[in-house]
Design a protein around this motif. Sequence first.
Motif, PDB file in Angstrom:
ATOM      1  N   GLY A 171      -2.158   1.493   1.224  1.00  0.00           N
ATOM      2  CA  GLY A 171      -2.525   0.971  -0.508  1.00  0.00           C
ATOM      3  C   GLY A 171      -2.286   0.299  -0.365  1.00  0.00           C
ATOM      4  O   GLY A 171      -1.465  -1.301  -0.800  1.00  0.00           O
ATOM      5  N   ILE A 172      -3.525  -0.912  -0.794  1.00  0.00           N
ATOM      6  CA  ILE A 172      -4.138  -2.342  -0.862  1.00  0.00           C
ATOM      7  C   ILE A 172      -2.759  -2.661  -1.909  1.00  0.00           C
ATOM      8  O   ILE A 172      -3.197  -4.096  -1.671  1.00  0.00           O
ATOM      9  CB  ILE A 172      -5.309  -2.394  -0.935  1.00  0.00           C
ATOM     10  N   ILE A 173      -3.222  -2.587  -2.591  1.00  0.00           N
ATOM     11  CA  ILE A 173      -2.504  -2.551  -4.146  1.00  0.00           C
ATOM     12  C   ILE A 173      -1.117  -2.889  -3.738  1.00  0.00           C
ATOM     13  O   ILE A 173      -0.581  -3.888  -3.971  1.00  0.00           O
ATOM     14  CB  ILE A 173      -3.028  -2.041  -5.231  1.00  0.00           C
ATOM     15  N   ASN A 174      -0.564  -2.079  -3.044  1.00  0.00           N
ATOM     16  CA  ASN A 174       0.400  -2.371  -3.247  1.00  0.00           C
ATOM     17  C   ASN A 174       1.416  -2.883  -2.120  1.00  0.00           C
ATOM     18  O   ASN A 174       2.136  -3.724  -1.623  1.00  0.00           O
ATOM     19  CB  ASN A 174       1.709  -1.527  -2.384  1.00  0.00           C
ATOM     20  N   GLY A 182       6.628  -8.014  -4.858  1.00  0.00           N
ATOM     21  CA  GLY A 182       6.911  -6.874  -5.858  1.00  0.00           C
ATOM     22  C   GLY A 182       7.331  -5.807  -4.780  1.00  0.00           C
ATOM     23  O   GLY A 182       7.379  -5.600  -4.211  1.00  0.00           O
ATOM     24  N   ALA A 183       8.179  -4.741  -6.075  1.00  0.00           N
ATOM     25  CA  ALA A 183       8.445  -3.446  -5.155  1.00  0.00           C
ATOM     26  C   ALA A 183       7.111  -2.421  -5.164  1.00  0.00           C
ATOM     27  O   ALA A 183       6.281  -2.467  -6.136  1.00  0.00           O
ATOM     28  CB  ALA A 183       9.964  -3.011  -5.874  1.00  0.00           C
ATOM     29  N   PRO A 184       7.215  -1.449  -4.099  1.00  0.00           N
ATOM     30  CA  PRO A 184       6.266  -0.551  -4.283  1.00  0.00           C
ATOM     31  C   PRO A 184       6.002   0.316  -5.760  1.00  0.00           C
ATOM     32  O   PRO A 184       6.959   0.585  -5.939  1.00  0.00           O
ATOM     33  CB  PRO A 184       5.829  -0.355  -3.369  1.00  0.00           C
ATOM     34  N   LEU A 185       5.436   0.248  -5.719  1.00  0.00           N
ATOM     35  CA  LEU A 185       4.840   1.595  -7.315  1.00  0.00           C
ATOM     36  C   LEU A 185       3.480   2.713  -6.878  1.00  0.00           C
ATOM     37  O   LEU A 185       3.436   1.551  -6.412  1.00  0.00           O
ATOM     38  CB  LEU A 185       4.707   0.663  -8.218  1.00  0.00           C
ATOM     39  N   ASP A 186       3.869   4.030  -7.997  1.00  0.00           N
ATOM     40  CA  ASP A 186       2.766   4.636  -7.553  1.00  0.00           C
ATOM     41  C   ASP A 186       1.874   4.024  -8.706  1.00  0.00           C
ATOM     42  O   ASP A 186       2.435   4.510  -9.710  1.00  0.00           O
ATOM     43  CB  ASP A 186       3.206   6.112  -7.706  1.00  0.00           C
ATOM     44  N   PRO A 187       0.636   3.436  -8.180  1.00  0.00           N
ATOM     45  CA  PRO A 187      -0.324   3.163  -9.592  1.00  0.00           C
ATOM     46  C   PRO A 187      -0.208   4.487 -11.013  1.00  0.00           C
ATOM     47  O   PRO A 187      -1.031   4.285 -11.778  1.00  0.00           O
ATOM     48  CB  PRO A 187      -1.561   2.326  -8.833  1.00  0.00           C
ATOM     49  N   LEU A 188      -0.619   5.899  -9.652  1.00  0.00           N
ATOM     50  CA  LEU A 188      -1.358   7.087 -10.444  1.00  0.00           C
ATOM     51  C   LEU A 188      -0.317   7.922 -11.569  1.00  0.00           C
ATOM     52  O   LEU A 188      -0.485   8.524 -12.268  1.00  0.00           O
ATOM     53  CB  LEU A 188      -1.241   7.941  -9.298  1.00  0.00           C
ATOM     54  N   GLN A 189       1.311   6.624 -10.786  1.00  0.00           N
ATOM     55  CA  GLN A 189       2.291   6.994 -12.151  1.00  0.00           C
ATOM     56  C   GLN A 189       2.456   6.814 -13.428  1.00  0.00           C
ATOM     57  O   GLN A 189       3.251   6.997 -14.088  1.00  0.00           O
ATOM     58  CB  GLN A 189       3.441   7.634 -11.560  1.00  0.00           C
ATOM     59  N   ILE A 190       1.697   5.685 -13.699  1.00  0.00           N
ATOM     60  CA  ILE A 190       1.583   4.656 -14.974  1.00  0.00           C
ATOM     61  C   ILE A 190       1.126   5.068 -15.985  1.00  0.00           C
ATOM     62  O   ILE A 190      -0.102   6.048 -15.998  1.00  0.00           O
ATOM     63  CB  ILE A 190       1.352   3.115 -14.397  1.00  0.00           C
TER      64      ILE A 190
ATOM     65  N   GLN B  43       0.408   4.363  13.978  1.00  0.00           N
ATOM     66  CA  GLN B  43       0.938   3.385  13.584  1.00  0.00           C
ATOM     67  C   GLN B  43       0.066   3.564  12.498  1.00  0.00           C
ATOM     68  O   GLN B  43       0.068   1.940  11.988  1.00  0.00           O
ATOM     69  CB  GLN B  43      -0.800   2.713  14.455  1.00  0.00           C
ATOM     70  N   ILE B  44      -0.683   4.778  11.727  1.00  0.00           N
ATOM     71  CA  ILE B  44      -1.052   3.712  10.377  1.00  0.00           C
ATOM     72  C   ILE B  44       0.343   4.062   9.378  1.00  0.00           C
ATOM     73  O   ILE B  44       0.431   2.995   8.398  1.00  0.00           O
ATOM     74  CB  ILE B  44      -1.697   5.449   9.536  1.00  0.00           C
ATOM     75  N   SER B  45       1.741   4.819   9.572  1.00  0.00           N
ATOM     76  CA  SER B  45       2.754   4.824   9.138  1.00  0.00           C
ATOM     77  C   SER B  45       3.559   3.448   9.025  1.00  0.00           C
ATOM     78  O   SER B  45       3.865   3.222   8.169  1.00  0.00           O
ATOM     79  CB  SER B  45       3.290   5.177   9.099  1.00  0.00           C
ATOM     80  N   VAL B  46       2.792   2.527  10.149  1.00  0.00           N
ATOM     81  CA  VAL B  46       3.365   1.189   9.663  1.00  0.00           C
ATOM     82  C   VAL B  46       3.256   0.141   9.428  1.00  0.00           C
ATOM     83  O   VAL B  46       3.111  -1.222   9.926  1.00  0.00           O
ATOM     84  CB  VAL B  46       4.615   0.712  11.681  1.00  0.00           C
ATOM     85  N   SER B  47       1.800   0.614  10.121  1.00  0.00           N
ATOM     86  CA  SER B  47       1.263  -1.337   9.494  1.00  0.00           C
ATOM     87  C   SER B  47       0.081  -0.453   8.574  1.00  0.00           C
ATOM     88  O   SER B  47      -1.024   0.256   8.774  1.00  0.00           O
ATOM     89  CB  SER B  47       0.660  -2.011  10.911  1.00  0.00           C
ATOM     90  N   GLY B  48      -0.648  -1.569   7.843  1.00  0.00           N
ATOM     91  CA  GLY B  48      -2.118  -1.437   6.914  1.00  0.00           C
ATOM     92  C   GLY B  48      -3.261  -1.508   8.346  1.00  0.00           C
ATOM     93  O   GLY B  48      -2.942  -2.202   8.226  1.00  0.00           O
ATOM     94  N   TRP B  49      -4.267  -0.586   7.348  1.00  0.00           N
ATOM     95  CA  TRP B  49      -5.366  -0.293   8.853  1.00  0.00           C
ATOM     96  C   TRP B  49      -5.728  -2.269   8.454  1.00  0.00           C
ATOM     97  O   TRP B  49      -6.417  -2.283   9.720  1.00  0.00           O
ATOM     98  CB  TRP B  49      -6.981   0.385   7.686  1.00  0.00           C
TER      99      TRP B  49
END
Lengths: 325, 406
Positions: A171-174, A182-190, B43-49
């Motif tokens: 996820g780009i946001i995380n 920042g620690a990862p959070l699930d945006p859809l659960q806020i 690869q998807i699970s270790v680095s972003g696209w």
Amino acid sequence: MSPILQGIITIIVGVGGCVGYFYAANLFLDKVLFPARGPNAGRNINRANMVRPWVFLFPAVFALGLYLMYPVVGSFVRSLYDRSGNDFVGAGNYVRLFNNPDFRQAFFNNILWALVVPAVTTFMGLLIAQLTDRLSWGNIAKSIIFMPMAISFVGASLIWKFVYAQDPDLGIINAIRASFGGAPLDPLQIPFWNNFLLMVILIWIQTGFAMVILSAALRGVPEETIEAAIIDGANPFQVFFKIKVPQIIGTIVVVWTTITILVLKVFDIVYTMTGGNYGTEILPSFMMDFMFRDDGQATAVAFVIMLVVLPVMIWNIVQARKEMR
Amino acid sequence: MDNIAGQKSGLSIVTNVVVFLIVLIWLIPTVGLFVSSFRDREQISVSGWWEAPFSVELTYRTRADDAPTRDGDLYVAQGNIFETGEVQDQFTSGASSIAAFGLRGREPGAFAAGETAENNDGGTVVVNADGSYVYTSTEPLDERGPRLYFLAETPPDFTMGNYAQVLTGLDEEERAQEIASGSSFGELLFEETGIFRNFVNTLTVTIPATIIPILIAAFAAYALAWMDFPGRGFLIACVVGLLVVPLQLALVPLLNLHNQIGIGQSFLGIWLAHTGFGLPLAVYLLRNYMVGLPRDIIESAKVDGATDFQIFTKIILPLSFPALASFAIFQFLWTWNDLLVAKVFLPSAGDAQVMTVKIADDLLGSRGGDWGILASAAFVSIAIPLIVFFSMQRYLVRGLLAGSVK
């Protein structure tokens, strides 16, 4: 191969049947029922012409009546009965609904959707229409912004699942949050704010639609009024907000209404993104919870949606009647 | 011209930048999905696209299975770790380097490359960055060789594997098995498990549900636009009102009706439903367009003795092509993308599911974490609408404008 074959056969039968109906009905009218010859030729032609509109209209009127008019009545009647449809419970389903905190949540969220999405979409559409108007690459930009129109709500939801994913490697946001530590959070659960994250998806899909129509309307604003304003010393912002916007206000209202209607019908986004959990339920997705197991409550929710849409519908009809005159 | 509009050059730079940013925001989500759909699942699970073009560090496990030799008291296995049996087919394509190695699955990267580690066999292990390794032991090494774990820089791996898996519903091994047992890839596509079947279902729903309402609506629109009869205004108002009726209202009563007349949940039922639900917009758009056609043409045709049927088929239909095309695109996109109507009017079993239902109910549920599969499934489902959209965008816009800009 059978589904393909089945599909092809049905296409031929369905489409052939339609063409056949119109052709045969017309032929029957002219040759058999009211033939344009013999002693009554003149009278027959007039009669045929009186009947013909209804021949042309019949399939449409029939389908509209069955698939849209009848359900309004049918749903209302059904909503007065219990889950199995046997016992009359009057307003019981509605009372139960309004005592259900989940329904109140869904109702509140739905109002929020109906206010925020059309407002933001129309505003963004107007802004982009104005900004791209004089760009050399404006048409390319418009095509790209218009593109999500073609993408299904399900597809769009998947696309945005990648954006909102909790894993900073997805996820780009995380990922952005992680780069600031920042620690990862699930945006859809806020709670509460996740509603807006879901709305972003619909805004992303619909802005292109608003942009295309508003851009055409902006082009329709006569040059003279703009020139006159500039000569009088108006700056670009004044030209836009005081000259252009008031002249296209009618189109803005049309766009706003169209998107409001869409918002009230949409169900896919909430269904695929959160399934209505974490306080994101809206009326259509809430209704699907009852679909197939409690028709009484399901139709009651549907009728509440109808009541919410009713003012828009009346306004539309009034508008249409005005134009006819 | 720029001056007339009051655009100053400073403002135009700002405009360019702002539009560029907006376009970027609009594109990023789709691009991310597109890139992900071609990436290897690990690869998807270790680095972003956004890091897709760069190599990533992946964890591998293998065995030091080079033939052991005897050196004094010690038994020694040495060779190149990239060429050991369990991983050799994953490193055929070129240079890679070891970042770290380990002896236990729990800490696959306990030691840096080149560091000497002591193992449980009373000997040592070294794995160098270039992949060469030396494993020594005081006990005889069995033929399978001792376990080793390592982290290796792996070059980006773009693959059609996700698509092949989504379309057939079989993973790589199962596909290889089936093909070995004599079926071709084309036959695998028609297995019940894959999304290709749902793709065909979607087409089966979409094509009749696009053509039939156009035919019906075109005749009705002509009658409403050019024929005189009592109640015309009322009917037009009805159509406008019905534009707004929420679909949800129709679900329960119509499903009950379909069950009563024996259609039940079937393709026939969903065609009828889509036809009914698409009609108000179709009649509205087409009537608005037809009313705008020049009256002279129609009147002179009438004077020449043409019947309404002839006028409609020979004059109005060809002239209305832009509006017909526009509605066709709309209805196509709408039926292709629909989830709600399909969920209600088609059986929920696998062989009649359309793609949206398959993705929403099956893939998102059971494979929620398998992002490569989800991405490629999403792309299969949006490919056709995108092609239709970009090739016919002109007509779509024209039709939109016919109905909404006054």
